[in-house]
Design a protein around this motif. Structure first.
Motif, PDB file in Angstrom:
ATOM      1  N   PRO A   1       0.833  -1.214   0.000  1.00 31.23           N
ATOM      2  CA  PRO A   1       0.000   0.000   0.000  1.00 31.23           C
ATOM      3  C   PRO A   1       0.864   1.259   0.000  1.00 31.23           C
ATOM      4  O   PRO A   1       1.785   1.404   0.790  1.00 31.23           O
ATOM      5  CB  PRO A   1      -0.785  -0.136   1.312  1.00 31.23           C
ATOM      6  N   GLY A   2       0.587   2.141  -0.944  1.00 31.31           N
ATOM      7  CA  GLY A   2       1.338   3.390  -1.023  1.00 31.31           C
ATOM      8  C   GLY A   2       2.460   3.380  -2.033  1.00 31.31           C
ATOM      9  O   GLY A   2       2.965   4.442  -2.415  1.00 31.31           O
ATOM     10  N   SER A   3       2.877   2.199  -2.492  1.00 34.90           N
ATOM     11  CA  SER A   3       3.938   2.134  -3.502  1.00 34.90           C
ATOM     12  C   SER A   3       3.302   1.903  -4.871  1.00 34.90           C
ATOM     13  O   SER A   3       2.331   1.163  -4.995  1.00 34.90           O
ATOM     14  CB  SER A   3       4.924   1.008  -3.182  1.00 34.90           C
ATOM     15  N   ASP A   4       3.867   2.553  -5.898  1.00 41.17           N
ATOM     16  CA  ASP A   4       3.288   2.467  -7.239  1.00 41.17           C
ATOM     17  C   ASP A   4       4.385   2.669  -8.282  1.00 41.17           C
ATOM     18  O   ASP A   4       4.991   3.739  -8.354  1.00 41.17           O
ATOM     19  CB  ASP A   4       2.209   3.540  -7.413  1.00 41.17           C
ATOM     20  N   PRO A   5       4.646   1.634  -9.094  1.00 43.64           N
ATOM     21  CA  PRO A   5       5.707   1.752 -10.104  1.00 43.64           C
ATOM     22  C   PRO A   5       5.253   2.415 -11.395  1.00 43.64           C
ATOM     23  O   PRO A   5       6.054   2.575 -12.317  1.00 43.64           O
ATOM     24  CB  PRO A   5       6.076   0.293 -10.358  1.00 43.64           C
ATOM     25  N   SER A   6       3.982   2.808 -11.490  1.00 48.75           N
ATOM     26  CA  SER A   6       3.442   3.255 -12.775  1.00 48.75           C
ATOM     27  C   SER A   6       4.114   4.525 -13.291  1.00 48.75           C
ATOM     28  O   SER A   6       4.329   4.670 -14.498  1.00 48.75           O
ATOM     29  CB  SER A   6       1.925   3.456 -12.692  1.00 48.75           C
ATOM     30  N   SER A   7       4.446   5.482 -12.403  1.00 50.60           N
ATOM     31  CA  SER A   7       5.088   6.717 -12.870  1.00 50.60           C
ATOM     32  C   SER A   7       6.485   6.419 -13.416  1.00 50.60           C
ATOM     33  O   SER A   7       6.882   6.957 -14.458  1.00 50.60           O
ATOM     34  CB  SER A   7       5.170   7.737 -11.729  1.00 50.60           C
ATOM     35  N   GLU A   8       7.221   5.553 -12.721  1.00 53.52           N
ATOM     36  CA  GLU A   8       8.546   5.150 -13.194  1.00 53.52           C
ATOM     37  C   GLU A   8       8.424   4.376 -14.504  1.00 53.52           C
ATOM     38  O   GLU A   8       9.236   4.567 -15.427  1.00 53.52           O
ATOM     39  CB  GLU A   8       9.216   4.289 -12.123  1.00 53.52           C
ATOM     40  N   LEU A   9       7.406   3.526 -14.594  1.00 53.48           N
ATOM     41  CA  LEU A   9       7.178   2.755 -15.813  1.00 53.48           C
ATOM     42  C   LEU A   9       6.801   3.670 -16.972  1.00 53.48           C
ATOM     43  O   LEU A   9       7.263   3.473 -18.105  1.00 53.48           O
ATOM     44  CB  LEU A   9       6.078   1.721 -15.560  1.00 53.48           C
TER      45      LEU A   9
END
Length: 468
Positions: free
Chosen positions: A345-353
């Motif tokens: 919860p709170g982590s998201d790789p989408s911006s880096e991707l």
């Protein structure tokens, strides 16, 4: 698949899970094909020839029985039948001779193949270790196909060695370290020490004495020792100390627990896992020292476990490689295999991707969709179109739509994607996440790396990718 209690009596459960011995044979065949393909080819030819001869022999026996059944009059006066019987006997004898020769040749080939058997044995042990990880978290599931890819990668290292034994030792170490690192990156940081210890137990079983692992994990507890507990042992550790003495009486009698001068420095040490009494160090194994830390200094148990794992790997600390999208895309991902980010919860790789996708396929060819709220049909259509055009799709928060995931899984299998297509998925852990989709995906845990060093390594791997 869950079966309700009232249906269990009506259903027969058939387990198609690969067996350890069966997997060992399969890995041995892969190894031989890689190292000595002519040996495996000859083995296959012999098996095919033996099968052909067995069928031919069975045909002669059937023909013989039919001729005997259909014969008329006195059998001893039927020259045609007698000639046929003699011919069948000669042919059967020739086949039996050929089968015996084939058997002896197979034994000779098996002796040559057995040189590689220990390497295959290590491989089968590794897969069984990974199969147990589901007990920690449902998301930790790995397919046989993904493991075979790792096994083959270790064979491709092609080390320079003076002998087959030296080469196999190198390959075995390479396989162990590769599997430890690659599977470790699919686990959350909080589970990696447990995984490390379990990994060592599965691969280096010789490091553990009788009942030591069971005592350490609380599965086996002996009767408490009746001997007096030394006064230097803290009161809160009396019970654990007495249990240790009762379970391992022979070991306890060698450790001079009645000598406070020997053990007082150990109890006051800031790193007892590394400062075992020197006069006793040769009497105990590495894991026994770890067990003693648990008994006397549980405050240092985590460090002791990590120290034991490092010693098992020859003193080197092995950690999963830092997350690097470029390396993942160029060397591991494929158009047929989704990449699943297991997130917290709170982590998201989408911006880096998204930033990475802009440098590879362009922003217009990268599509992302947050699941939930009736997005299922839109997601399927998006994946279909992107697979045909060679674009990228990121479906986020799959843990919100676990009941729909079998439909996604079927659609993925039916795709005939362009080689540039990539499917990226993100999900938090969920007990209902389908096993097949988990096993068919390339899994990466995405968390904030601990410490400044690991954060910088992730940043550098993205901003300044390695160049030849």
């Amino acid at each position: 698949m869950e079966i309700s209690p009232n249906c269990q009596a009506l259903v027969t459960n058939v387990n198609f899970t690969v067996t350890k011995s069966g997997l060992e044979g399969q890995l041995l065949s892969i190894t031989i094909n890689f190292e000595q393909p002519e040996l495996e080819s000859r083995k296959t030819q012999l098996l095919e020839e033996e099968e052909r001869l067995q069928i031919q022999l069975a045909g002669y026996e059937k023909q013989l029985l039919e001729e005997l059944a259909n014969s008329e009059g006195n059998i001893l006066e039927n020259r045609t039948l007698i000639d046929s019987l003699n011919q069948t006997k000669v042919q059967s004898s020739q086949i039996e001779t050929a089968l015996n020769e084939s058997k002896h040749l197979q034994q000779s080939l098996d002796e040559q193949r057995n040189v590689y058997k220990n390497f295959a044995f290590i491989g089968s042990n590794l897969f069984m270790v990974f199969g147990d990880l589901i007990k920690i978290n449902n998301m930790y599931q790995f397919s046989l196909a993904s493991f075979v890819k790792l096994f083959t990668r270790s064979l491709e290292t092609k080390p320079q060695a003076n002998s087959t034994e030296e080469k196999l030792n190198y390959l075995s170490n390479s396989l162990i370290k590769l599997c430890f690192s690659e599977v470790g990156r699919s686990l959350f940081k909080s589970d990696r020490l447990t995984y490390s210890l379990h990994f060592v137990k599965g691969i280096f079983a010789n490091l553990f004495g009788k009942h030591e692992w069971e005592f350490f994990t609380g599965q086996v507890l002996g009767s408490e020792s009746q001997a007096q507990v030394p006064r230097w042992v803290p009161k809160e550790r009396h019970e654990a100390f007495a249990m240790f003495g009762g379970t391992f009486q022979a070991l306890a009698s060698q450790l001079q627990f009645d000598n406070e001068q020997v053990w007082a420095p150990y109890m006051q040490s800031t790193a007892p896992e590394k400062e075992f009494p020197p006069q006793l160090a040769q009497r105990v194994s590495s894991f026994q020292r770890c067990t003693i830390v648990k008994v006397l200094r549980p405050d240092r148990l985590e460090s002791a476990m990590q120290h034991f794992v490092n010693e098992a790997f020859g003193g080197s600390q092995i950690q999963p490689a830092p997350f690097a999208l470029r390396n993942l895309y160029e060397n591991e991902s494929s158009c047929r295999e989704p990449v699943l980010f297991i997130i917290t919860p709170g982590s998201d790789p989408s911006s880096e991707l998204q930033e990475f996708a802009e440098t590879v396929v362009g922003r217009q060819c990268f599509h992302e969709l947050a699941m939930g709220g009736g997005q299922n049909d839109i997601a399927i259509e998006l994946v279909k179109k992107a697979s045909q055009k060679g674009e990228w799709v990121c479906l986020k928060n799959l843990h919100l739509v676990t009941s729909w995931l079998p439909s996604l899984e079927k659609e993925i299998k039916m795709l005939k994607p362009d080689k540039k297509f990539r499917l990226w998925l993100t999900s938090e852990p969920h007990s209902k996440f389908p096993s097949i989709l988990l096993q068919s995906s390339l899994k990466i845990t995405y968390e904030t790396p601990p410490g400044v060093k690991n954060n910088l390594m992730r940043t550098f791997s993205y901003v300044a990718p390695s160049q030849e």
